[in-house]
Design a protein around this motif. Sequence first.
Motif, PDB file in Angstrom:
ATOM      1  N   GLN A  52      18.617  -9.491  -5.130  1.00 15.54           N
ATOM      2  CA  GLN A  52      17.445  -8.747  -5.577  1.00 15.54           C
ATOM      3  C   GLN A  52      17.463  -7.264  -5.211  1.00 15.54           C
ATOM      4  OE1 GLN A  52      15.186 -10.161  -7.660  1.00 15.54           O
ATOM      5  NE2 GLN A  52      14.486  -8.060  -7.894  1.00 15.54           N
ATOM      6  N   PRO A  53      17.907  -6.869  -3.995  1.00 16.65           N
ATOM      7  CA  PRO A  53      17.923  -5.431  -3.693  1.00 16.65           C
ATOM      8  C   PRO A  53      18.771  -4.615  -4.664  1.00 16.65           C
ATOM      9  CG  PRO A  53      18.170  -6.708  -1.689  1.00 16.65           C
ATOM     10  CD  PRO A  53      18.271  -7.672  -2.819  1.00 16.65           C
ATOM     11  N   PHE A  54      19.806  -5.220  -5.231  1.00 14.63           N
ATOM     12  CA  PHE A  54      20.698  -4.485  -6.129  1.00 14.63           C
ATOM     13  C   PHE A  54      20.098  -4.295  -7.517  1.00 14.63           C
ATOM     14  CE2 PHE A  54      23.302  -6.228  -2.788  1.00 14.63           C
ATOM     15  CZ  PHE A  54      24.116  -5.164  -2.448  1.00 14.63           C
ATOM     16  N   ALA A  55      18.952  -4.935  -7.778  1.00 14.40           N
ATOM     17  CA  ALA A  55      18.255  -4.710  -9.044  1.00 14.40           C
ATOM     18  C   ALA A  55      17.774  -3.258  -9.152  1.00 14.40           C
ATOM     19  CB  ALA A  55      17.078  -5.668  -9.184  1.00 14.40           C
ATOM     20  N   TYR A  56      17.610  -2.581  -8.007  1.00 14.80           N
ATOM     21  CA  TYR A  56      17.188  -1.180  -8.030  1.00 14.80           C
ATOM     22  C   TYR A  56      18.260  -0.263  -8.606  1.00 14.80           C
ATOM     23  CZ  TYR A  56      12.956  -2.102  -5.329  1.00 14.80           C
ATOM     24  OH  TYR A  56      11.717  -2.539  -4.921  1.00 14.80           O
ATOM     25  N   LEU A  57      19.482  -0.763  -8.740  1.00 12.80           N
ATOM     26  CA  LEU A  57      20.537   0.059  -9.342  1.00 12.80           C
ATOM     27  C   LEU A  57      20.205   0.413 -10.785  1.00 12.80           C
ATOM     28  CD1 LEU A  57      23.769  -1.661  -7.970  1.00 12.80           C
ATOM     29  CD2 LEU A  57      22.951   0.640  -7.433  1.00 12.80           C
ATOM     30  N   GLN A  58      19.376  -0.401 -11.439  1.00 14.68           N
ATOM     31  CA  GLN A  58      18.998  -0.081 -12.813  1.00 14.68           C
ATOM     32  C   GLN A  58      18.274   1.261 -12.875  1.00 14.68           C
ATOM     33  OE1 GLN A  58      16.810  -3.142 -14.861  1.00 14.68           O
ATOM     34  NE2 GLN A  58      16.687  -1.981 -16.765  1.00 14.68           N
ATOM     35  N   GLY A 110       0.815  -1.213   0.000  1.00 13.76           N
ATOM     36  CA  GLY A 110       0.000   0.000   0.000  1.00 13.76           C
ATOM     37  C   GLY A 110       0.847   1.260   0.000  1.00 13.76           C
ATOM     38  N   VAL A 111       1.901   1.272   0.815  1.00 12.68           N
ATOM     39  CA  VAL A 111       2.800   2.430   0.877  1.00 12.68           C
ATOM     40  C   VAL A 111       3.498   2.618  -0.478  1.00 12.68           C
ATOM     41  CG1 VAL A 111       4.939   3.308   1.905  1.00 12.68           C
ATOM     42  CG2 VAL A 111       3.161   2.320   3.372  1.00 12.68           C
ATOM     43  N   GLY A 112       3.911   1.502  -1.065  1.00 11.67           N
ATOM     44  CA  GLY A 112       4.582   1.582  -2.365  1.00 11.67           C
ATOM     45  C   GLY A 112       3.706   2.204  -3.431  1.00 11.67           C
ATOM     46  N   PHE A 113       2.428   1.874  -3.422  1.00 13.80           N
ATOM     47  CA  PHE A 113       1.557   2.432  -4.443  1.00 13.80           C
ATOM     48  C   PHE A 113       1.177   3.877  -4.152  1.00 13.80           C
ATOM     49  CE2 PHE A 113       1.238  -1.974  -5.696  1.00 13.80           C
ATOM     50  CZ  PHE A 113       1.396  -1.823  -7.068  1.00 13.80           C
ATOM     51  N   ILE A 114       1.315   4.298  -2.904  1.00 17.48           N
ATOM     52  CA  ILE A 114       1.235   5.738  -2.624  1.00 17.48           C
ATOM     53  C   ILE A 114       2.400   6.442  -3.322  1.00 17.48           C
ATOM     54  CG2 ILE A 114       1.470   7.486  -0.810  1.00 17.48           C
ATOM     55  CD1 ILE A 114      -0.042   5.565   1.052  1.00 17.48           C
ATOM     56  N   GLY A 115       3.575   5.795  -3.285  1.00 18.96           N
ATOM     57  CA  GLY A 115       4.742   6.329  -3.992  1.00 18.96           C
ATOM     58  C   GLY A 115       4.501   6.432  -5.491  1.00 18.96           C
ATOM     59  N   VAL A 116       3.835   5.427  -6.075  1.00 18.05           N
ATOM     60  CA  VAL A 116       3.507   5.476  -7.504  1.00 18.05           C
ATOM     61  C   VAL A 116       2.583   6.660  -7.795  1.00 18.05           C
ATOM     62  CG1 VAL A 116       2.336   4.273  -9.393  1.00 18.05           C
ATOM     63  CG2 VAL A 116       3.846   3.010  -7.856  1.00 18.05           C
ATOM     64  N   ILE A 131       9.972   6.345  -2.086  1.00 16.49           N
ATOM     65  CA  ILE A 131       8.931   5.616  -1.343  1.00 16.49           C
ATOM     66  C   ILE A 131       8.773   4.207  -1.899  1.00 16.49           C
ATOM     67  CG2 ILE A 131       6.459   5.537  -0.800  1.00 16.49           C
ATOM     68  CD1 ILE A 131       6.488   8.625  -0.882  1.00 16.49           C
ATOM     69  N   VAL A 132       8.715   4.100  -3.247  1.00 20.34           N
ATOM     70  CA  VAL A 132       8.542   2.791  -3.884  1.00 20.34           C
ATOM     71  C   VAL A 132       9.706   1.861  -3.551  1.00 20.34           C
ATOM     72  CG1 VAL A 132       8.468   1.602  -6.112  1.00 20.34           C
ATOM     73  CG2 VAL A 132       7.100   3.659  -5.766  1.00 20.34           C
ATOM     74  N   ILE A 133      10.932   2.390  -3.646  1.00 20.20           N
ATOM     75  CA  ILE A 133      12.115   1.557  -3.378  1.00 20.20           C
ATOM     76  C   ILE A 133      12.146   1.126  -1.919  1.00 20.20           C
ATOM     77  CG2 ILE A 133      14.640   1.592  -3.231  1.00 20.20           C
ATOM     78  CD1 ILE A 133      14.640   3.332  -5.752  1.00 20.20           C
ATOM     79  N   SER A 134      11.822   2.043  -1.008  1.00 20.72           N
ATOM     80  CA  SER A 134      11.820   1.699   0.422  1.00 20.72           C
ATOM     81  C   SER A 134      10.803   0.595   0.710  1.00 20.72           C
ATOM     82  CB  SER A 134      11.487   2.945   1.259  1.00 20.72           C
ATOM     83  OG  SER A 134      12.469   3.940   1.072  1.00 20.72           O
ATOM     84  N   ALA A 135       9.620   0.716   0.129  1.00 22.97           N
ATOM     85  CA  ALA A 135       8.593  -0.311   0.326  1.00 22.97           C
ATOM     86  C   ALA A 135       9.037  -1.632  -0.288  1.00 22.97           C
ATOM     87  CB  ALA A 135       7.276   0.145  -0.290  1.00 22.97           C
ATOM     88  N   GLY A 136       9.641  -1.549  -1.472  1.00 24.16           N
ATOM     89  CA  GLY A 136      10.134  -2.765  -2.122  1.00 24.16           C
ATOM     90  C   GLY A 136      11.224  -3.450  -1.328  1.00 24.16           C
ATOM     91  N   MET A 137      12.145  -2.658  -0.770  1.00 23.86           N
ATOM     92  CA  MET A 137      13.219  -3.225   0.046  1.00 23.86           C
ATOM     93  C   MET A 137      12.652  -3.923   1.278  1.00 23.86           C
ATOM     94  SD  MET A 137      16.224  -2.798  -1.307  1.00 23.86           S
ATOM     95  CE  MET A 137      17.368  -2.872   0.064  1.00 23.86           C
ATOM     96  N   PHE A 138      11.595  -3.336   1.856  1.00 24.67           N
ATOM     97  CA  PHE A 138      10.980  -3.955   3.028  1.00 24.67           C
ATOM     98  C   PHE A 138      10.407  -5.323   2.671  1.00 24.67           C
ATOM     99  CE2 PHE A 138       7.248  -4.879   5.633  1.00 24.67           C
ATOM    100  CZ  PHE A 138       7.784  -4.786   6.910  1.00 24.67           C
ATOM    101  N   THR A 139       9.703  -5.405   1.518  1.00 19.93           N
ATOM    102  CA  THR A 139       9.121  -6.690   1.124  1.00 19.93           C
ATOM    103  C   THR A 139      10.214  -7.718   0.840  1.00 19.93           C
ATOM    104  OG1 THR A 139       8.987  -6.080  -1.222  1.00 19.93           O
ATOM    105  CG2 THR A 139       7.080  -5.596   0.157  1.00 19.93           C
ATOM    106  N   LEU A 140      11.336  -7.273   0.271  1.00 19.49           N
ATOM    107  CA  LEU A 140      12.440  -8.194  -0.012  1.00 19.49           C
ATOM    108  C   LEU A 140      13.066  -8.705   1.283  1.00 19.49           C
ATOM    109  CD1 LEU A 140      14.122  -6.276  -2.979  1.00 19.49           C
ATOM    110  CD2 LEU A 140      12.873  -8.435  -3.120  1.00 19.49           C
ATOM    111  N   ILE A 141      13.233  -7.809   2.256  1.00 15.87           N
ATOM    112  CA  ILE A 141      13.817  -8.203   3.542  1.00 15.87           C
ATOM    113  C   ILE A 141      12.900  -9.189   4.253  1.00 15.87           C
ATOM    114  CG2 ILE A 141      14.419  -7.359   5.853  1.00 15.87           C
ATOM    115  CD1 ILE A 141      15.352  -4.739   4.438  1.00 15.87           C
ATOM    116  N   ARG A 142      11.586  -8.915   4.215  1.00 14.66           N
ATOM    117  CA  ARG A 142      10.631  -9.840   4.838  1.00 14.66           C
ATOM    118  C   ARG A 142      10.665 -11.204   4.159  1.00 14.66           C
ATOM    119  NH1 ARG A 142       8.559  -9.719   9.534  1.00 14.66           N
ATOM    120  NH2 ARG A 142       6.771 -10.885   8.739  1.00 14.66           N
TER     121      ARG A 142
END
Length: 291
Positions: free
Chosen positions: A240-246, A132-138, A272-283
């Motif tokens: 996977q977290p390093f895919a955000y380097l693209q 939900g937070v990630g899509f607020i970022g979108v 916001i999107v990256i932070s939310a994505g990183m959280f899901t990856l860590i979980r």
Amino acid sequence: MTEQNTRLGIYLMALTMLIFALQDAISQHLARHYNVYMIVMIRYWFFAAFVIAFAARQAGGLRKVAATKRPFLQIFRAALIACEICVMITSFVHLGLIESHAVFAAYPLLVAALSGPVLGEKVGWRRWSAIGVGFIGVLVILQPGMTVFSPFAIIPLIAALMFALYGLLNRYAARFDGTATSFFWTGVVGAILLTPIGLWHWEAMTPTDWGWMLALCITGATAHWLLIRCYELTEASALQPFAYLQLVFATILGLLIFGEVLRLNVAIGAGIVISAGMFTLIRARRREKAA
């Protein structure tokens, strides 16, 4: 996995994301002058030749690699990623590298959201909150209601949805077929699917742009080969977290080469999107370790 292999895998992942960003920049340049289907078709011809050569070098040869227990699944996922590439390049033309990749960065959140209905995985309230937070970022990136909303803004979100579904189908296909088999079907089916469409939209290219086309094919094959090496050296959850380097590299190229502007709302929304994505990856990584 040794610590040395993990470090090398991460370095290679960073290099892979740089090459993918360069590939996207070349795609944007060519798609401004030529039909997208023709560009992707030629790229897939080279890619198909690459995967066939790769398969021929595997144990058991081409016949063993091509054998699949789920042919319809392989055809669908290969067709899906071919279509996704066409959609994403179209987004580059209309929105540019920066905004396209900022929205596309939401795909890990879509993977988390779709993992329940597609793979039967449990998605807890923490991950739903992150989604939900990630899509607020979108929404911050797209700014609906703040200005005249461009219909082109939905294109990278469609691409992200397609790529997320493709990623989940890869995981599902891995229950039946090996990586080499899925890789083979991706290249061959994409080439077969796009050839009649691309030939119908054929346009004459200048010698200079044929050079760029060759560069696009080489960067594509190189990036896919490096990505395979990354996953051979290092666990997917660590990479996977390093895919955000693209997104970072694409932003730099958009600013320096195409003169794009990094708007404040895009920077904030992407963060916001990256932070939310990183959280899901860590979980997800913690769940894997617990399991």
